[in-house]
Scaffold this active site. Structure first.
Site, PDB file in Angstrom:
ATOM      1  CD  GLN A  22       3.581   3.625   4.251  1.00  0.00           C
ATOM      2  OE1 GLN A  22       4.267   3.812   5.250  1.00  0.00           O
ATOM      3  NE2 GLN A  22       3.552   4.466   3.245  1.00  0.00           N
ATOM      4  CD  GLN A  81      -3.467   3.491  -0.089  1.00  0.00           C
ATOM      5  OE1 GLN A  81      -2.277   3.228  -0.128  1.00  0.00           O
ATOM      6  NE2 GLN A  81      -4.169   3.815  -1.172  1.00  0.00           N
ATOM      7  CB  VAL A 106      -0.949   0.027   1.219  1.00  0.00           C
ATOM      8  CG1 VAL A 106      -1.954  -1.113   1.142  1.00  0.00           C
ATOM      9  CG2 VAL A 106      -0.160  -0.050   2.526  1.00  0.00           C
ATOM     10  CB  SER A 107       0.655   4.381  -1.803  1.00  0.00           C
ATOM     11  OG  SER A 107       0.706   3.646  -2.999  1.00  0.00           O
ATOM     12  CB  THR A 108      -0.821   6.506   2.361  1.00  0.00           C
ATOM     13  OG1 THR A 108      -2.159   5.986   2.286  1.00  0.00           O
ATOM     14  CG2 THR A 108      -0.504   7.238   1.064  1.00  0.00           C
TER      15      THR A 108
END
Length: 301
Positions: free
Chosen positions: A35, A14, A9-11
């Site tokens: 992450q 999330q 996930v990017s952030t």
């Protein structure tokens, strides 16, 4: 055929839970979550997965954008897996390099990437030819006039491009440099860094020094890594090298360390080329007494 899942996930807002559940349903007994931005190639969890994955294993993601954000990066990752005899599968995309259909899809993607590069080259050549036929000289007028502002702009652009290329490989060398310097000499650091890398991705000492200097300049590494290597007793060098290898991957077996040392062409204390697990165990014990393993573990945490 062991299935190893990778979820990203990017952030922090999330959650990788939906991806992990899908990977578990697909049969992945081992799932690694991370992450990190998809544009960032320096992902420590992914780097460890690519290091540990073995022959016959399959790296599984829900979608290919969880692994890579560009076609070139995707193909690079798959090449690294193939070099280890491993496979790649995306659950929501028609890519499974263990199947004939998946291999065909990958070949089509590779051909498309090469076709795109060829088109760019042809457009560039055509543009330059057209400019010459109209009497226009290609290039930046400011550069031809040696304008300081134009020269500075180009210099900064080149520097940004260089840093971007370094960021793509940072996971291969930054953790080791941070952990090993200035305790070990550069020649030993380079050999440890190159140990798990493919031949075409390995570093020379001048290239690694230039990369490290750039990261120190921009604050990504402490200036202490460029200090003169600390003088070691002759009997302490091998324990320090083995501690460095073990610190990069604490799960490495004694036999795996033997193989790494042989690949590095490091001689045993008795001058032999063939290493035995008992010799590595003895030197690891010495490294622990010297506090080298404790330091490596602390800096890895």
């Amino acid at each position: 055929m062991p299935l190893i899942g990778y979820a990203r996930v990017s952030t922090e807002d999330q959650t990788p839970l939906p991806q992990s559940q899908a990977l578990k349903s697909a049969g992945c007994a081992e799932i690694h979550e991370e992450q990190a931005s998809g544009g960032n190639r320096a992902r420590p969890v992914l780097a460890r997965v690519l290091e540990w994955i073995g022959k016959g294993d399959t790296l599984v993601v829900v979608r290919i954008d969880r692994l890579a954000r560009s076609l070139s990066h995707l193909l690079e990752m798959i090449e690294r897996l193939e070099a280890k005899g491993a496979f790649f599968r995306s659950l929501e995309d028609p890519i499974d390099t263990a199947s004939p259909q998946g291999k065909f899809t990958l070949q089509v993607l590779g051909a498309a990437a090469e076709f795109e590069r060829a088109l760019i080259r042809e457009r560039t050549k055509a543009g330059l030819a057209s400019a010459r036929s109209e009497g226009r000289v290609g290039g930046n007028p400011g550069l031809r006039a040696k304008d300081p502002a134009a020269l500075r702009k180009v210099r900064l652009a080149r520097q940004d491009g260089y840093m971007e290329r370094l960021n793509e490989t940072a996971q291969d060398w930054v953790p080791q440099v941070r952990r090993l310097r200035p305790d070990l000499a550069w020649e030993d650091v380079v050999r440890i860094v190159n140990g798990p890398l493919m031949p075409d991705a390995q570093w020379t000492q001048p290239r690694l020094l230039r990369a490290v200097s750039a990261y120190v300049r921009d604050g990504f590494l402490p200036a202490t890594v460029l200090e003169r290597a600390r003088r070691r007793e002759k009997d302490d060098r091998l324990p320090a090298i083995i501690a460095g290898i073990k610190g990069a991957d604490p799960s490495m077996t004694l036999q795996a360390i033997c193989t790494r040392l042989e690949d590095m062409r490091e001689r045993t204390p008795r001058g032999r080329s063939k290493w035995e697990p008992s010799s590595v165990k003895m030197l690891l014990a010495r490294a622990e007494r010297l506090g080298l393993l404790e330091k490596a573990a602390a800096e890895t945490d």
